[in-house]
Motif scaffolding. Structure first.
Motif, PDB file in Angstrom:
ATOM      1  N   VAL A  82       0.815  -1.217   0.000  1.00 47.57           N
ATOM      2  CA  VAL A  82       0.000   0.000   0.000  1.00 47.57           C
ATOM      3  C   VAL A  82       0.849   1.268   0.000  1.00 47.57           C
ATOM      4  O   VAL A  82       1.970   1.299   0.494  1.00 47.57           O
ATOM      5  CB  VAL A  82      -1.021   0.030   1.173  1.00 47.57           C
ATOM      6  N   SER A  83       0.249   2.315  -0.576  1.00 49.71           N
ATOM      7  CA  SER A  83       0.855   3.654  -0.606  1.00 49.71           C
ATOM      8  C   SER A  83       0.366   4.442   0.602  1.00 49.71           C
ATOM      9  O   SER A  83      -0.576   4.040   1.281  1.00 49.71           O
ATOM     10  CB  SER A  83       0.377   4.414  -1.839  1.00 49.71           C
ATOM     11  N   ALA A  84       0.947   5.617   0.775  1.00 52.23           N
ATOM     12  CA  ALA A  84       0.423   6.570   1.758  1.00 52.23           C
ATOM     13  C   ALA A  84      -0.947   7.037   1.293  1.00 52.23           C
ATOM     14  O   ALA A  84      -1.234   7.046   0.092  1.00 52.23           O
ATOM     15  CB  ALA A  84       1.376   7.755   1.857  1.00 52.23           C
ATOM     16  N   GLY A 144       6.738   5.233  -6.023  1.00 55.30           N
ATOM     17  CA  GLY A 144       7.587   4.053  -5.817  1.00 55.30           C
ATOM     18  C   GLY A 144       6.902   2.821  -5.245  1.00 55.30           C
ATOM     19  O   GLY A 144       7.494   1.733  -5.239  1.00 55.30           O
ATOM     20  N   SER A 145       5.651   2.946  -4.800  1.00 61.33           N
ATOM     21  CA  SER A 145       4.962   1.742  -4.309  1.00 61.33           C
ATOM     22  C   SER A 145       4.725   0.746  -5.443  1.00 61.33           C
ATOM     23  O   SER A 145       4.629  -0.464  -5.209  1.00 61.33           O
ATOM     24  CB  SER A 145       3.615   2.101  -3.674  1.00 61.33           C
ATOM     25  N   ASP A 146       4.621   1.257  -6.666  1.00 64.05           N
ATOM     26  CA  ASP A 146       4.499   0.343  -7.819  1.00 64.05           C
ATOM     27  C   ASP A 146       5.719  -0.569  -7.869  1.00 64.05           C
ATOM     28  O   ASP A 146       5.606  -1.779  -8.090  1.00 64.05           O
ATOM     29  CB  ASP A 146       4.428   1.129  -9.141  1.00 64.05           C
ATOM     30  N   LEU A 147       6.896   0.041  -7.658  1.00 66.27           N
ATOM     31  CA  LEU A 147       8.138  -0.742  -7.703  1.00 66.27           C
ATOM     32  C   LEU A 147       8.165  -1.771  -6.577  1.00 66.27           C
ATOM     33  O   LEU A 147       8.541  -2.931  -6.784  1.00 66.27           O
ATOM     34  CB  LEU A 147       9.348   0.208  -7.601  1.00 66.27           C
ATOM     35  N   GLY A 201       4.489   7.996   5.865  1.00 71.41           N
ATOM     36  CA  GLY A 201       3.186   8.010   5.191  1.00 71.41           C
ATOM     37  C   GLY A 201       2.699   6.595   4.934  1.00 71.41           C
ATOM     38  O   GLY A 201       1.549   6.236   5.238  1.00 71.41           O
ATOM     39  N   GLU A 202       3.556   5.761   4.398  1.00 72.25           N
ATOM     40  CA  GLU A 202       3.188   4.373   4.091  1.00 72.25           C
ATOM     41  C   GLU A 202       3.015   3.580   5.385  1.00 72.25           C
ATOM     42  O   GLU A 202       2.222   2.640   5.446  1.00 72.25           O
ATOM     43  CB  GLU A 202       4.261   3.733   3.202  1.00 72.25           C
ATOM     44  N   GLN A 203       3.760   3.962   6.424  1.00 74.42           N
ATOM     45  CA  GLN A 203       3.653   3.224   7.682  1.00 74.42           C
ATOM     46  C   GLN A 203       2.279   3.423   8.326  1.00 74.42           C
ATOM     47  O   GLN A 203       1.725   2.498   8.904  1.00 74.42           O
ATOM     48  CB  GLN A 203       4.775   3.638   8.624  1.00 74.42           C
TER      49      GLN A 203
HETATM   50  N1  ASP Z   1       3.492   7.847  -1.411  1.00 76.06           N
HETATM   51  C1  ASP Z   1       4.488   7.892  -2.468  1.00 76.06           C
HETATM   52  C2  ASP Z   1       4.163   9.024  -3.431  1.00 76.06           C
HETATM   53  O1  ASP Z   1       3.197   9.728  -3.240  1.00 76.06           O
HETATM   54  C3  ASP Z   1       4.654   6.578  -3.172  1.00 76.06           C
HETATM   55  C4  ASP Z   1       3.437   6.077  -3.940  1.00 76.06           C
HETATM   56  O2  ASP Z   1       2.339   6.589  -3.745  1.00 76.06           O
HETATM   57  O3  ASP Z   1       3.603   5.150  -4.747  1.00 76.06           O
HETATM   58  O4  ASP Z   1       4.897   9.225  -4.354  1.00 76.06           O
END
Ligand code: ASP
Ligand code: ADP
Ligand code: MG
Length: 408
Positions: free
Chosen positions: A40-42, A152-155, A73-75
């Motif tokens: 998951v992303s933030a 970067g969450s895609d990665l 954020g992701e945490q």
């Molecule tokens: N939270 C990060 C961004 O906003 C990473 C992501 O959302 O993939 O860039």
């Protein structure tokens, strides 16, 4: 039983209700007999908000501290999604980048995944738990926190899918898939059933933010087939995979735009070996990413170079060029122009079809849009136009190639 990696982006976890929706979707996937690793992303807006807060203390906050800050954020999201899963009666555990064994190298804020040691994830899966992994973060072998660049969450999702040998990798987002152009800009854009890694990579690195470009590079390198689809419905999405022969029948797969570009032109450069190396070297040392590069000889017999870059890098570029130009020639001068944008047409069919540039340029001409710089690769043609006209340009070119209609 399949092992499924599902990545949920910022909008998909943007509110408490949406987080419950994510938990329900993970539960459903489990109830269908699968194991789930969610990345998951933030929550949407959080990363930008954190950046804004850091900038209260100066325009160039140190990158080490930015990584420490942005990783929070992701945490937040992993804990909240995991709590929502517990509420729904699902045995689940949150996993930070460090706990996921995501080892990075490179610089702060631009970490690169070097290795994943998935022991904790594999053990937790064996114990029957679903995992909720923090996207966008990893640690160096020395234990420093790294983030993986915006989006970067895609990665993380692609790399985790490779590491745990997932059967399926789904990128769940706020659109139904990859479209022929951003549907927010071109309302009649069409969802693509499939797209090759190379095309997705070119689109992503030319501004189509639906996938982070480095994640696509990683997927190609490790052969991770993934699907981009909506987190809010069950419509089939877009499969991203290695190209196959039938794909070449389509000349243009899609169009992308990139705003906030600037042009730097340097005139009065002596036409001698070594000059370009000095100039590009100075910009490279300043870690400025150049996009288009053009070089020619002016009427006065001196060389001139033009580059495009993100507007944010303009100040840094001017500072980096000053000493090197002073050394090269008293006649060397820099001119800059902001307020430009880039339009790119991408398709592997370009390799075997001619006339693509002509169709693109005629469409822009008919719409009264002036073309600035042009660059081409084997599967892409890109032009710069005035930023105020970029949306008109995208629509004109999308129409000219009839991208709203499925190919026969
Ligand atoms: N939270 C990060 C961004 O906003 C990473 C992501 O959302 O993939 O860039
Ligand atoms: P997430 O938060 O899920 O990572 P992003 O906002 O990063 O989602 O990416 C999804 C957005 O990408 C869409 O809302 C859409 O506006 C934009 N986008 C740009 N180009 C395309 C395209 N070719 N196809 C689909 N979406 C696109
Ligand atoms: Mg994204």
């Amino acid at each position: 039983m399949a092992l499924i990696v599902q990545k949920y982006g910022g909008t998909s976890v943007g509110t408490i209700d949406r987080i419950r929706n994510v938990a329900a979707r993970i539960k459903r996937t489990r109830d269908e007999g699968n194991q789930v690793v969610a990345v998951v992303s933030a929550m949407s807006g959080i990363t930008d908000k954190l950046i804004g807060m850091a900038k209260e203390f100066g325009d160039t906050p140190r990158e080490r501290e930015m990584d420490v800050l942005l990783a929070t954020g992701e945490q937040q999201s992993i804990a909240l999604v995991t709590l929502a899963l517990h509420e729904a009666g699902v045995e689940a555990v949150s996993v930070t980048g460090r706990q996921a064994g995501i080892l990075t190298t490179g610089s702060h804020t631009r970490g690169r995944i070097e290795d994943i040691r998935p022991d904790f994830m594999c053990r937790s899966l064996e114990e029957g738990k679903s995992l909720v992994v923090a996207g966008f973060q990893g640690v160096t072998p020395e234990g420093m926190i790294h983030t993986l660049g915006r989006g970067g969450s895609d990665l993380t999702a692609i790399a985790v899918a490779a590491a745990v040998k997932a059967d399926v990798c789904q990128i769940l987002t706020d659109v139904d898939g990859v479209y022929t152009c951003d549907p927010r800009i071109v309302p009649n854009a069409r969802k693509l059933p499939e797209i090759s890694y190379d095309e997705m990579l070119e689109l992503a690195s030319s501004g189509a933010k639906v996938m982070q470009s480095r994640s696509v590079e990683f997927a190609k390198k490790y052969g991770v087939v993934f699907e981009v689809r909506s987190s809010l419905n069950d419509n089939p999405g877009t499969l991203v995979l290695e190209e196959h022969p039938a794909m070449e029948n389509v000349v243009i797969r899609g169009v992308s735009i990139e705003r906030s570009q600037a042009r730097v032109t340097i005139t009065g450069i002596p036409d001698e070996p070594g000059m370009s190396g000095k100039i590009l070297g100075a910009l490279g040392d300043a870690e400025i990413n150049l996009d288009m590069i053009l070089s020619n000889i002016a009427h006065d017999g001196m060389a001139r170079h033009s580059f495009t870059m993100h507007t944010n890098d303009l100040g840094k570029a001017q500072a980096a060029l000053k000493p090197v130009l002073a050394e090269i020639s008293p006649l060397a001068k820099v001119e800059t122009e902001a307020g430009i944008a880039k339009l790119s047409c991408v398709g592997i069919g370009m390799r075997s079809h001619s006339g693509v540039a002509a169709t693109m340029f005629k469409a822009l001409g008919a719409a009264g849009i002036n073309i600035g710089m042009i660059s081409t690769s084997e599967i892409k043609i890109a032009v710069t136009v005035e930023e105020t006209r970029i949306e008109d340009a995208a629509r004109a070119v999308h129409d000219a190639f009839h991208l709203d209609q499925a190919p026969a």
